[in-house]
Motif scaffolding. Structure first.
Motif, PDB file in Angstrom:
ATOM      1  N   UNK A  19     -11.297 -10.114  14.244  1.00  0.00           N
ATOM      2  CA  UNK A  19      -9.798  -9.835  14.382  1.00  0.00           C
ATOM      3  C   UNK A  19      -9.997  -8.216  14.312  1.00  0.00           C
ATOM      4  N   UNK A  20     -10.808  -7.342  13.661  1.00  0.00           N
ATOM      5  CA  UNK A  20     -10.684  -5.976  13.783  1.00  0.00           C
ATOM      6  C   UNK A  20     -10.811  -5.501  14.939  1.00  0.00           C
ATOM      7  N   UNK A  21     -11.938  -6.000  15.646  1.00  0.00           N
ATOM      8  CA  UNK A  21     -12.125  -5.581  16.961  1.00  0.00           C
ATOM      9  C   UNK A  21     -11.144  -5.891  17.878  1.00  0.00           C
ATOM     10  N   UNK A  22     -10.447  -6.918  17.913  1.00  0.00           N
ATOM     11  CA  UNK A  22      -9.193  -7.122  18.563  1.00  0.00           C
ATOM     12  C   UNK A  22      -8.104  -6.171  18.325  1.00  0.00           C
ATOM     13  N   UNK A  50     -14.032  -3.531   3.535  1.00  0.00           N
ATOM     14  CA  UNK A  50     -12.905  -3.074   2.976  1.00  0.00           C
ATOM     15  C   UNK A  50     -12.601  -1.641   3.365  1.00  0.00           C
ATOM     16  N   UNK A  51     -13.266  -0.638   3.238  1.00  0.00           N
ATOM     17  CA  UNK A  51     -12.983   0.654   3.543  1.00  0.00           C
ATOM     18  C   UNK A  51     -12.682   0.790   5.145  1.00  0.00           C
ATOM     19  N   UNK A  52     -13.702   0.238   5.998  1.00  0.00           N
ATOM     20  CA  UNK A  52     -13.307   0.498   7.185  1.00  0.00           C
ATOM     21  C   UNK A  52     -11.882  -0.183   7.668  1.00  0.00           C
ATOM     22  N   UNK A  78      -9.407  -0.362   5.572  1.00  0.00           N
ATOM     23  CA  UNK A  78      -8.356   0.563   5.229  1.00  0.00           C
ATOM     24  C   UNK A  78      -8.315   1.799   6.278  1.00  0.00           C
ATOM     25  N   UNK A  79      -9.215   2.297   6.608  1.00  0.00           N
ATOM     26  CA  UNK A  79      -9.347   3.429   7.657  1.00  0.00           C
ATOM     27  C   UNK A  79      -8.643   3.152   8.989  1.00  0.00           C
ATOM     28  N   UNK A  80      -8.747   1.946   9.702  1.00  0.00           N
ATOM     29  CA  UNK A  80      -8.455   1.463  10.885  1.00  0.00           C
ATOM     30  C   UNK A  80      -6.968   1.424  10.487  1.00  0.00           C
ATOM     31  N   UNK A  81      -6.276   0.629   9.513  1.00  0.00           N
ATOM     32  CA  UNK A  81      -5.026   0.627   9.063  1.00  0.00           C
ATOM     33  C   UNK A  81      -4.248   1.901   8.975  1.00  0.00           C
ATOM     34  N   UNK A  82      -4.897   2.671   8.369  1.00  0.00           N
ATOM     35  CA  UNK A  82      -4.364   4.169   8.063  1.00  0.00           C
ATOM     36  C   UNK A  82      -4.140   4.801   9.458  1.00  0.00           C
ATOM     37  N   UNK A  83      -5.141   4.663  10.477  1.00  0.00           N
ATOM     38  CA  UNK A  83      -4.884   5.411  11.766  1.00  0.00           C
ATOM     39  C   UNK A  83      -3.508   4.862  12.505  1.00  0.00           C
ATOM     40  N   UNK A  84      -3.328   3.519  12.164  1.00  0.00           N
ATOM     41  CA  UNK A  84      -2.307   2.945  13.168  1.00  0.00           C
ATOM     42  C   UNK A  84      -0.845   3.570  12.250  1.00  0.00           C
ATOM     43  N   UNK A  85      -1.158   3.538  10.922  1.00  0.00           N
ATOM     44  CA  UNK A  85       0.268   4.013  10.048  1.00  0.00           C
ATOM     45  C   UNK A  85       0.587   5.257  10.397  1.00  0.00           C
ATOM     46  N   UNK A  86      -0.469   6.036  10.576  1.00  0.00           N
ATOM     47  CA  UNK A  86      -0.200   7.684  10.707  1.00  0.00           C
ATOM     48  C   UNK A  86       0.801   7.790  12.014  1.00  0.00           C
ATOM     49  N   UNK A  87       0.618   6.976  12.900  1.00  0.00           N
ATOM     50  CA  UNK A  87       1.494   7.394  13.992  1.00  0.00           C
ATOM     51  C   UNK A  87       3.037   7.214  14.003  1.00  0.00           C
ATOM     52  N   UNK A  88       3.467   6.512  12.640  1.00  0.00           N
ATOM     53  CA  UNK A  88       4.679   6.278  12.309  1.00  0.00           C
ATOM     54  C   UNK A  88       5.141   7.203  10.983  1.00  0.00           C
ATOM     55  N   UNK A  89       5.949   8.248  11.133  1.00  0.00           N
ATOM     56  CA  UNK A  89       6.472   9.294  10.160  1.00  0.00           C
ATOM     57  C   UNK A  89       6.399   8.560   8.737  1.00  0.00           C
ATOM     58  N   UNK A  90       7.358   7.670   8.677  1.00  0.00           N
ATOM     59  CA  UNK A  90       7.413   6.956   7.280  1.00  0.00           C
ATOM     60  C   UNK A  90       6.509   6.198   6.666  1.00  0.00           C
ATOM     61  N   UNK A 112      -2.170   7.688   3.935  1.00  0.00           N
ATOM     62  CA  UNK A 112      -2.910   8.855   3.030  1.00  0.00           C
ATOM     63  C   UNK A 112      -3.732   8.040   1.992  1.00  0.00           C
ATOM     64  N   UNK A 113      -2.979   7.257   1.287  1.00  0.00           N
ATOM     65  CA  UNK A 113      -3.381   6.293  -0.020  1.00  0.00           C
ATOM     66  C   UNK A 113      -4.600   5.382   0.730  1.00  0.00           C
ATOM     67  N   UNK A 114      -4.326   4.592   1.694  1.00  0.00           N
ATOM     68  CA  UNK A 114      -5.202   3.722   2.309  1.00  0.00           C
ATOM     69  C   UNK A 114      -6.542   4.939   2.499  1.00  0.00           C
ATOM     70  N   UNK A 115      -6.638   5.742   3.310  1.00  0.00           N
ATOM     71  CA  UNK A 115      -7.704   6.471   3.484  1.00  0.00           C
ATOM     72  C   UNK A 115      -8.331   7.292   2.578  1.00  0.00           C
ATOM     73  N   UNK A 116      -7.642   7.714   1.313  1.00  0.00           N
ATOM     74  CA  UNK A 116      -8.061   8.192   0.221  1.00  0.00           C
ATOM     75  C   UNK A 116      -8.796   7.076  -0.684  1.00  0.00           C
ATOM     76  N   UNK A 117      -8.348   5.985  -0.603  1.00  0.00           N
ATOM     77  CA  UNK A 117      -8.985   4.644  -1.429  1.00  0.00           C
ATOM     78  C   UNK A 117     -10.309   4.486  -0.576  1.00  0.00           C
ATOM     79  N   UNK A 118     -10.281   4.565   0.657  1.00  0.00           N
ATOM     80  CA  UNK A 118     -11.602   4.103   1.496  1.00  0.00           C
ATOM     81  C   UNK A 118     -12.490   5.128   1.390  1.00  0.00           C
TER      82      UNK A 118
END
Length: 198
Positions: free
Chosen positions: A114-117, A150-152, A154-166, A172-178
């Motif tokens: 799933x993550x690779x996809x 789990x950390x990986x 959180x990091x990949x989700x953070x990269x996608x979320x970062x593209x949206x300002x809101x 940042x929370x996800x990346x910091x937790x990871x």
């Protein structure tokens, strides 16, 4: 790597001579050779070698066997690295379908597919699809996943979320937790942090 590749090829030739060309161990050797080629950046040769291994395994194993999914996963990753994203997504979807059927929806190998996809979708600029996949995996992993996986996620989700300002505060929370979780895991966590920082 070149010396290792030479050794792998020699071992493969010997095993093929002893066992014949249609044996699972011969296919395993081909997989190891393809992995080494991929690490060297020889993607075309790696891809053809993965296909050789897959064809042997398809002759021996029943359709839907998890070993076939691993080979499809590897093929998809090489195609992704070559920039052939549509084709990569098709092979990764096949790997995912097999893993879900054979191992279950929440098995670590299914989640890996799933993550690779999701990563392939992200490279295609399909951030909505990638986010949906990462959120789905994160929900499962937060229940029981090992900390590095789990950390990986959180990091990949953070990269996608970062593209949206809101969504940046959550990113940042996800990346910091990871990062915090990895920093508490000793050497394994440091190694993973090195990958993330690169």
């Amino acid at each position: 790597y070149e010396e290792a590749l030479t050794n792998l090829r020699e071992a493969h030739a010997l095993r093929e001579k002893l066992l014949g060309s249609s044996h699972l161990e011969v296919a395993g050797d081909l997989n190891d050779i393809a992995n080494a080629l991929r690490l060297q950046g020889k993607l075309s040769e790696a891809l053809s070698t993965y296909f050789q291994a897959l064809h042997i395994q398809e002759k021996i194993l029943p359709a839907g066997h998890p070993i076939l999914a691993s080979k499809l996963n590897n093929i998809a990753l090489v195609l992704r690295d070559q920039g052939k994203l549509v084709e990569a997504a098709q092979y990764m979807q096949q790997a995912l379908t097999i893993r879900r059927a054979a191992l279950g929806e929440e098995h670590p190998k299914s989640l890996e597919a799933w993550i690779n996809l999701g990563g392939i979708h992200q490279r295609q600029g399909q951030n909505i699809e990638a986010r949906q996949i990462y959120e789905r995996v994160l929900a499962v992993q937060e229940k029981s996943a090992e900390p590095i996986a789990l950390a990986r996620t959180r990091f990949v989700l953070a990269t996608v979320l970062w593209s949206t300002e809101q969504e940046r505060p959550r990113a940042l929370l996800l990346a910091t937790a990871a990062r915090g979780a990895l920093s508490q895991l000793g050497e394994a966590g440091k190694t993973e942090l090195g990958r993330v920082d690169a």
